[in-house]
Design an enzyme around this catalytic site. Structure first.
Site: not given
Ligand code: L34
Length: 292
Positions: A52, A96, A119
């Protein structure tokens, strides 16, 4: 099957946001500022918040991370939230999830000023979303809607089966896809751990939204020929061949469904990056609302 490339689409949308921020800067406007509160040392949360911040930098936003020890009390965390609510430099912020068990996430969400709730989790904004009144849409469902929209995947009259009923994904995406609108007008079934005969539900789905949290759970045998499969799951499975000692897999067995699905999202590089981009969209909106 066509892969829905969340990474490429995010890049495209971030370029559009960046251009808008450049225009705002040229007009001496308010540069969007996102803050994120992270509690404890959950490695997945750290990685998501890092993404983020990185994306905020890419589009020219300002960002602040407030990291707290997992022993922080609920009262102290609420004090931090009040501070952010009253800080006019911050346009929007998130806390988060998940939080440590001694902290009630509902109390935290309720403490956030709805005007800064990028959010879209506060009941005020959830309610506006459900009623179809302009608001911040929760990031993951918003990201999914943007994917379907930009790939011109029609949802009108389609059978959508959502697997999972969480407040942040399953419930809101079900409402959003059932509502009137370009991405909407679907016939939505919400399934969960108490659903009887999930397999029969999945088999009839034109579009599956999988948000279960079980690695490689959905296989080719569960889906209809030509189904669209959106994989929200991000599961870490041990993999000693990787430097990190694990790899990420979705709730869907991507390789298995590949020959049968019409479209599917990979993990990583699917819904995850779109979640981050949706948060940026909401933050831009918050900063514009403030300048009104
Ligand atoms: N308050 N909590 C709050 N807001 C959110 O919108 C979230 N979420 C979920 C979990 N908790 C939260 C997220 O941010 C899930 N989530 C989230 C955000 C980013 C990614 C996955 C889930 C992401 O960037 N995924 C990458 C890989 C990440 C890695 O390498 O670990 C992808 O390509 O899927």
């Amino acid at each position: 099957m066509l892969s829905i490339d969340g990474r490429a689409l995010s890049k495209e949308i971030k370029t559009e946001i960046r251009e808008e921020v450049d225009r705002i800067r040229a007009n001496n406007g308010n540069i969007p500022h996102l803050a994120a509160v992270i509690v404890g040392d959950n490695p997945a949360s750290e990685s998501y918040v890092k993404n983020k911040v990185k994306s905020s930098d890419e589009v020219g936003f300002e960002s602040t991370v407030i990291k707290k020890d997992e022993n922080i009390s609920e009262e102290e965390l609420i004090e931090i939230i009040h501070g952010l609510n009253n800080n006019s430099d911050v346009d929007g912020f998130i806390v988060q999830l998940p939080l440590p068990r001694h902290i009630d996430p509902d109390k935290i969400t309720l403490a956030i000023d709805p005007a800064k709730d990028v959010d879209g989790f506060h009941p005020y904004n959830f309610g506006r979303m459900a009623l179809g009144i302009d608001t911040y849409l929760p990031a993951t469902p918003y990201g999914i809607v943007m994917m379907l929209d930009r790939y011109n995947i029609s949802t009108e009259g389609k059978q959508v089966v959502v697997v999972g009923r969480s407040n942040i994904v399953g419930m809101p995406i079900s409402i959003m896809l059932a509502k009137k609108g370009k991405v909407g007008n679907a016939t939505v079934t919400i399934t969960h751990s108490r659903t009887k005969n999930l397999e029969a539900q999945l088999k009839k789905a034109d579009i599956i939204i999988a948000a279960i949290g079980r690695a490689n759970y959905i296989k080719a045998e569960h889906i209809k020929e030509g189904a669209v499969v959106i994989d929200v799951g991000i599961n870490r499975v041990q993999d000693e061949s990787r430097k990190r000692g694990y790899r990420l897999v979705g709730d869907v067995d991507y390789e298995d469904i590949k020959p049968k699905a019409s479209y599917a999202t990979p993990v990583p590089g699917g819904v995850g990056p779109m979640t981050v981009t949706a948060l940026l969209m909401n933050t831009l909106k918050a900063s514009k609302n403030k300048s009104k």
